[in-house]
Scaffold this active site. Structure first.
Site, PDB file in Angstrom:
ATOM      1  CE  LYS A  46      -3.061  -2.289   3.274  1.00  0.00           C
ATOM      2  NZ  LYS A  46      -3.511  -2.197   4.677  1.00  0.00           N
ATOM      3  N   GLY A  47       2.106   1.135   0.412  1.00  0.00           N
ATOM      4  CA  GLY A  47       2.939   2.298   0.719  1.00  0.00           C
ATOM      5  C   GLY A  47       3.104   3.340  -0.376  1.00  0.00           C
ATOM      6  CD  GLU A 102       8.131  -0.706  -2.859  1.00  0.00           C
ATOM      7  OE1 GLU A 102       7.084  -0.122  -2.506  1.00  0.00           O
ATOM      8  OE2 GLU A 102       8.666  -1.569  -2.172  1.00  0.00           O
ATOM      9  CG  ASP A 106      15.006  -0.658   4.862  1.00  0.00           C
ATOM     10  OD1 ASP A 106      15.879   0.144   5.193  1.00  0.00           O
ATOM     11  OD2 ASP A 106      14.507  -1.474   5.660  1.00  0.00           O
ATOM     12  CG  PHE A 155      10.353   3.182  10.802  1.00  0.00           C
ATOM     13  CD1 PHE A 155      10.802   2.006  10.208  1.00  0.00           C
ATOM     14  CD2 PHE A 155       9.008   3.497  10.700  1.00  0.00           C
ATOM     15  CE1 PHE A 155       9.923   1.160   9.538  1.00  0.00           C
ATOM     16  CE2 PHE A 155       8.117   2.662  10.035  1.00  0.00           C
ATOM     17  CZ  PHE A 155       8.581   1.491   9.455  1.00  0.00           C
ATOM     18  CG  ASP A 162       2.586   1.065   7.212  1.00  0.00           C
ATOM     19  OD1 ASP A 162       3.462   0.897   6.326  1.00  0.00           O
ATOM     20  OD2 ASP A 162       2.177   0.140   7.929  1.00  0.00           O
TER      21      ASP A 162
HETATM   22  P1  IMP Z   1      13.162  -3.671   1.613  1.00  0.00           P
HETATM   23  O1  IMP Z   1      12.674  -4.933   0.973  1.00  0.00           O
HETATM   24  O2  IMP Z   1      13.951  -3.976   2.870  1.00  0.00           O
HETATM   25  O3  IMP Z   1      13.904  -2.762   0.685  1.00  0.00           O
HETATM   26  O4  IMP Z   1      11.918  -2.945   2.210  1.00  0.00           O
HETATM   27  C1  IMP Z   1      11.055  -2.273   1.479  1.00  0.00           C
HETATM   28  C2  IMP Z   1       9.755  -2.098   2.206  1.00  0.00           C
HETATM   29  O5  IMP Z   1       9.893  -1.950   3.628  1.00  0.00           O
HETATM   30  C3  IMP Z   1       9.151  -0.819   1.740  1.00  0.00           C
HETATM   31  O6  IMP Z   1       8.346  -1.032   0.623  1.00  0.00           O
HETATM   32  C4  IMP Z   1       8.367  -0.340   2.945  1.00  0.00           C
HETATM   33  O7  IMP Z   1       7.060  -0.858   2.890  1.00  0.00           O
HETATM   34  C5  IMP Z   1       9.088  -0.911   4.133  1.00  0.00           C
HETATM   35  N1  IMP Z   1       9.950   0.094   4.792  1.00  0.00           N
HETATM   36  C6  IMP Z   1      11.295   0.151   4.815  1.00  0.00           C
HETATM   37  N2  IMP Z   1      11.750   1.213   5.495  1.00  0.00           N
HETATM   38  C7  IMP Z   1      10.655   1.877   5.904  1.00  0.00           C
HETATM   39  C8  IMP Z   1      10.463   3.116   6.656  1.00  0.00           C
HETATM   40  O8  IMP Z   1      11.398   3.822   7.084  1.00  0.00           O
HETATM   41  N3  IMP Z   1       9.171   3.463   6.861  1.00  0.00           N
HETATM   42  C9  IMP Z   1       8.105   2.743   6.421  1.00  0.00           C
HETATM   43  N4  IMP Z   1       8.246   1.615   5.711  1.00  0.00           N
HETATM   44  C10 IMP Z   1       9.499   1.178   5.468  1.00  0.00           C
HETATM   45 MG    MG Z   2       6.217  -1.123   0.588  1.00  0.00          MG
END
Ligand code: IMP
Ligand code: MG
Length: 187
Positions: A46-47, A102, A106, A155, A162
């Site tokens: 949803k982000g 996206e 992260d 964060f 969210d």
């Molecule tokens: P990754 O797979 O570790 O790159 O994570 C990506 C997903 O983690 C993103 O699409 C977000 O939904 C969530 N995420 C990572 N960091 C944050 C943050 O600081 N705030 C909110 N959601 C986050």
């Molecule tokens: Mg996401």
């Protein structure tokens, strides 16, 4: 800032007007890179939904929109590393130009998963556009093609992002106070 929310936020990181200006610039860049072509723009739910809604209105080439729902976070602030595809896209992307939208990169696991997913589906080209990039947390060596802002290892919530399904409706991006998630993550 509304008082109840204010208590959970360390500070506003990026103001609404600054986000709007940047989204405009990125939209122009995408429009120029895809001049004369068509695009399928995929919102990762949803982000990305608020960013996506603003971004597509800044893109001037013809677009189709699709939604893909994925989850990796569980309910905490640390990625579980496990990616679940919760809702597939409804169209065939074979031979099409796909633009993934996206919220944040992260560890990079989600973006890597998405690139592999659309490659497997036979897309002709796959590009990614992210609102935020947290390069200090990267596990997979990956970089989005379009990045609005690089952010520190905090964060972040608001503008679609969210924590435990809260704060998505904040019109700006803010840093969540550590005590708001640490107390929930240690159980
Ligand atoms: P990754 O797979 O570790 O790159 O994570 C990506 C997903 O983690 C993103 O699409 C977000 O939904 C969530 N995420 C990572 N960091 C944050 C943050 O600081 N705030 C909110 N959601 C986050
Ligand atoms: Mg996401």
């Amino acid at each position: 800032m509304e008082k109840a929310l204010n208590l959970d936020l360390k500070k506003i990181l990026i103001e609404r007007k600054v986000i709007q200006k940047k989204v405009e610039i990125i939209g122009k860049e995408i429009s120029s890179d895809f001049a004369g072509k068509k695009l399928i723009v995929i919102a990762i739910l949803k982000g990305s939904v608020i960013f996506f809604a603003d971004l597509i209105r800044e893109i001037t080439v013809p677009v189709e929109i699709e939604f893909l729902r994925i989850s990796s976070y569980g309910s905490g602030a640390e990625s579980s590393g496990k990616i679940c595809l919760e809702q597939e896209i409804a169209v065939d992307v074979t031979g099409k130009n796909v633009l993934i939208v996206e919220d944040i990169v992260d560890s990079g696991n989600t973006l890597k998963f998405l690139l592999d997913y659309f490659a497997q589906k036979g897309a002709q080209s796959i590009r990614s556009c992210v609102l935020l990039d947290k390069p200090s947390r990267r596990v997979v060596d990956i970089k989005a093609d379009y990045i609005c802002f690089e952010v520190p290892d905090d964060f972040i919530v608001g503008y679609g992002l969210d924590y435990n399904q809260k704060y998505r409706n904040l019109p700006y991006l803010a840093i969540l106070k550590k005590e708001c998630y640490i107390k929930n993550d240690i159980q």
